[in-house]
Design an enzyme around this catalytic site. Structure first.
Site, mmCIF file in Angstrom:
data_model
loop_
_atom_site.group_PDB
_atom_site.id
_atom_site.type_symbol
_atom_site.label_atom_id
_atom_site.label_comp_id
_atom_site.label_asym_id
_atom_site.label_seq_id
_atom_site.Cartn_x
_atom_site.Cartn_y
_atom_site.Cartn_z
ATOM 1 N N THR A 49 39.240 -19.161 -25.268
ATOM 2 C CA THR A 49 39.871 -18.001 -24.641
ATOM 3 C C THR A 49 41.348 -18.002 -25.034
ATOM 4 O OG1 THR A 49 40.635 -19.072 -22.602
ATOM 5 C CG2 THR A 49 38.328 -18.385 -22.674
ATOM 6 N N CYS A 50 42.104 -17.029 -24.526
ATOM 7 C CA CYS A 50 43.527 -16.982 -24.859
ATOM 8 C C CYS A 50 44.278 -18.167 -24.272
ATOM 9 C CB CYS A 50 44.152 -15.675 -24.384
ATOM 10 S SG CYS A 50 43.993 -15.393 -22.601
ATOM 11 N N ASN A 51 43.720 -18.778 -23.226
ATOM 12 C CA ASN A 51 44.421 -19.879 -22.566
ATOM 13 C C ASN A 51 43.842 -21.259 -22.844
ATOM 14 O OD1 ASN A 51 46.492 -18.476 -21.262
ATOM 15 N ND2 ASN A 51 45.136 -17.848 -19.610
ATOM 16 N N HIS A 98 35.318 -31.620 -14.983
ATOM 17 C CA HIS A 98 36.229 -30.689 -15.652
ATOM 18 C C HIS A 98 35.558 -29.336 -15.883
ATOM 19 C CE1 HIS A 98 39.492 -29.334 -18.240
ATOM 20 N NE2 HIS A 98 38.566 -28.911 -19.084
ATOM 21 N N PRO A 114 38.356 -14.990 -11.735
ATOM 22 C CA PRO A 114 36.918 -15.019 -12.009
ATOM 23 C C PRO A 114 36.526 -14.796 -13.471
ATOM 24 C CG PRO A 114 37.527 -12.887 -11.107
ATOM 25 C CD PRO A 114 38.794 -13.707 -11.149
ATOM 26 N N GLN A 119 33.453 -15.821 -19.483
ATOM 27 C CA GLN A 119 33.748 -16.337 -20.820
ATOM 28 C C GLN A 119 32.950 -17.607 -21.101
ATOM 29 O OE1 GLN A 119 37.949 -16.507 -20.009
ATOM 30 N NE2 GLN A 119 38.397 -14.693 -21.227
ATOM 31 N N GLY A 188 52.943 5.788 -15.987
ATOM 32 C CA GLY A 188 52.962 4.777 -17.037
ATOM 33 C C GLY A 188 51.563 4.578 -17.579
ATOM 34 N N THR A 192 49.767 -3.148 -17.233
ATOM 35 C CA THR A 192 49.703 -3.278 -15.771
ATOM 36 C C THR A 192 49.017 -2.078 -15.143
ATOM 37 O OG1 THR A 192 51.727 -4.595 -15.749
ATOM 38 C CG2 THR A 192 51.045 -3.609 -13.667
ATOM 39 N N VAL A 193 49.370 -0.871 -15.594
ATOM 40 C CA VAL A 193 48.735 0.339 -15.064
ATOM 41 C C VAL A 193 47.250 0.360 -15.419
ATOM 42 C CG1 VAL A 193 48.649 2.857 -15.285
ATOM 43 C CG2 VAL A 193 50.845 1.707 -14.967
#
Length: 419
Positions: A49-51, A98, A114, A119, A188, A192-193
């Site tokens: 994932t991205c993290n 883990h 969540p 993923q 916007g 975020t929007v």
């Protein structure tokens, strides 16, 4: 067999390195095939994932973690020192714990989020399709999915808003009992929007209007959520129809002023408007809060809500950790039992071979006309001697060595001294 996790995440590696170690959908199938083909690797799942990027492996008795680390290093053409300094490793029961923590969102950047569970399920499915699951990892991942469900059911880990977008919608939900009946103006069209719109849709909001400086970006967002599109200049004429206004732009100056809201309230005959300004600098003049029937909340107000909710999630995380330890121990009990299953099978096969040998000898003697009683007695004697030979040797050796602990185990296993 042994369990291994190797990985990097947002706590150990920079974004730049995480990007280089990631397995995108275009290379994941090839990578899985290579990893499964690495010496000593029996099963494998790649979570990317991205993290985080994590390799979950089940190794045969000859398998080594170094082989998995070298594969990861060479696959992505990484410098060994650069990778090793950011890499973490878990084995056995810590590997099990883990994965369960990751599936429950306890190891995420946002505690309790969540999305990671979906993923992980996707990574599991990819490995299943690639033939990377043969039993042990399959059971471990299925167990982790059920643990995540149990944690969501038995704790409040996911009940409180911990993102600005979610907090804004949660605030609106507190004020309007049925969000599905409200009209929402989103100012916007950024990320975020978009998240706000997604949360609103989950709350059955169907009447949304997106106001943005450029219509093209707003139209892309509006198509997904079946929203109306207007320009920023059109806000004054549409504001009277809005029950909720949520604004997040990059404008250096306020877009919605006190006078604009005051005029809208007159048209609405003072039906209240909730305004949530999550922009920095502000999109809505702070003086709006002075108006009756206008309820203005800023990002600072939401931050207070988020901090309270984070504390609630931290308390829930403690409950979740206890559930995980309980479920981990259950899984490890099953995992350790696999070794005894092999021993029991081998022991039974050995006993059955002795039986067949002695039965064949007895049947041959009967065919030759020997005394049946004598044959049966000899069969019983020979079979008994063969079956007790190895345990008797073990008892004698333990006694000779003075190993009282082993003697006690053998005595218990053979049912001695229990009458």
């Amino acid at each position: 067999m042994s369990l291994l996790v190797l990985g990097i995440n947002h706590k150990t590696a920079s974004v730049a390195l995480r990007e280089r170690v990631a397995f995108g959908p275009d290379i994941a199938p090839k990578a899985l095939q290579e990893l499964i083909g690495t010496q000593g690797v029996e099963e494998a799942v790649i979570v990317s994932t991205c993290n985080r990027t994590e390799l979950y492996c089940c190794l045969d008795p000859q398998g080594q973690s170094d082989a998995v680390r070298h594969w990861l290093q060479h696959f992505h053409h990484l410098d060994e020192d650069e990778l090793t300094s950011c890499l973490y490793q878990h084995q056995g029961e810590e590997a099990v714990r883990h994965l369960m923590r990751v599936a429950c969102g306890l190891d995420s950047l946002v505690l309790g989020e969540p999305q990671i569970l979906g993923q992980i399920k996707q990574a599991y499915s990819q490995s299943h399709q690639a033939g990377g699951l043969k039993g042990i990892l399959e059971r471990l991942f299925q167990k982790s999915f059920s643990v995540a469900k149990r944690v969501r059911t038995e704790t409040e880990i996911g009940a409180s808003a911990v993102s600005v977008a979610f907090a804004a919608v949660s605030l609106a939900k507190r004020i309007f009992s049925d969000l599905g009946r409200t009209r929402v103006l989103l100012v916007g069209a950024g990320e975020t929007v978009e998240l706000v719109a997604r949360h609103l849709k989950e709350q059955s909001v169907t009447r949304m209007t997106v106001a943005n400086r450029t219509l093209e970006r707003a139209q892309n967002l509006a198509r997904e959520f079946e929203a109306e599109v207007i320009t920023l200049e059109q806000i004054p004429e549409h504001l009277p129809q809005a029950d909720i206004v949520i604004s997040s732009t990059a404008s250096p100056l306020p877009i919605i002023g006190k006078g604009m809201v005051e005029r809208a309230l007159k048209v609405r005959r003072h039906q209240p408007i909730l305004l949530v300004d999550i922009a920095v600098p502000r999109d809505i003049e702070p003086e709006v809060d002075e108006l009756n029937d206008a309820y203005l909340y800023t990002v600072d107000d939401l931050q207070g809500i988020i901090e309270q909710n984070l504390e609630a999630r931290r308390r829930a995380a403690g409950q979740a950790e206890r559930i995980i330890l309980e479920e981990r121990d259950q899984f490890m009990g099953w995992f350790r039992s696999l070794k005894s299953v092999d021993l029991i099978r081998d022991y039974r096969h050995g006993a059955e071979r002795m039986r067949e040998q002695e039965l064949g000898r007895a049947l041959q003697a009967l065919d030759q006309g020997e005394d049946p009683a004598k044959i049966m007695t000899e069969l019983a004697r020979r079979l008994t001697n063969k079956l007790i030979h190895t345990p008797t040797q073990a008892l004698a050796q333990a006694g000779k060595d003075g190993d009282q602990e082993l003697l006690a185990v053998l005595a218990h296993s053979l049912g001695l001294g229990q009458r």
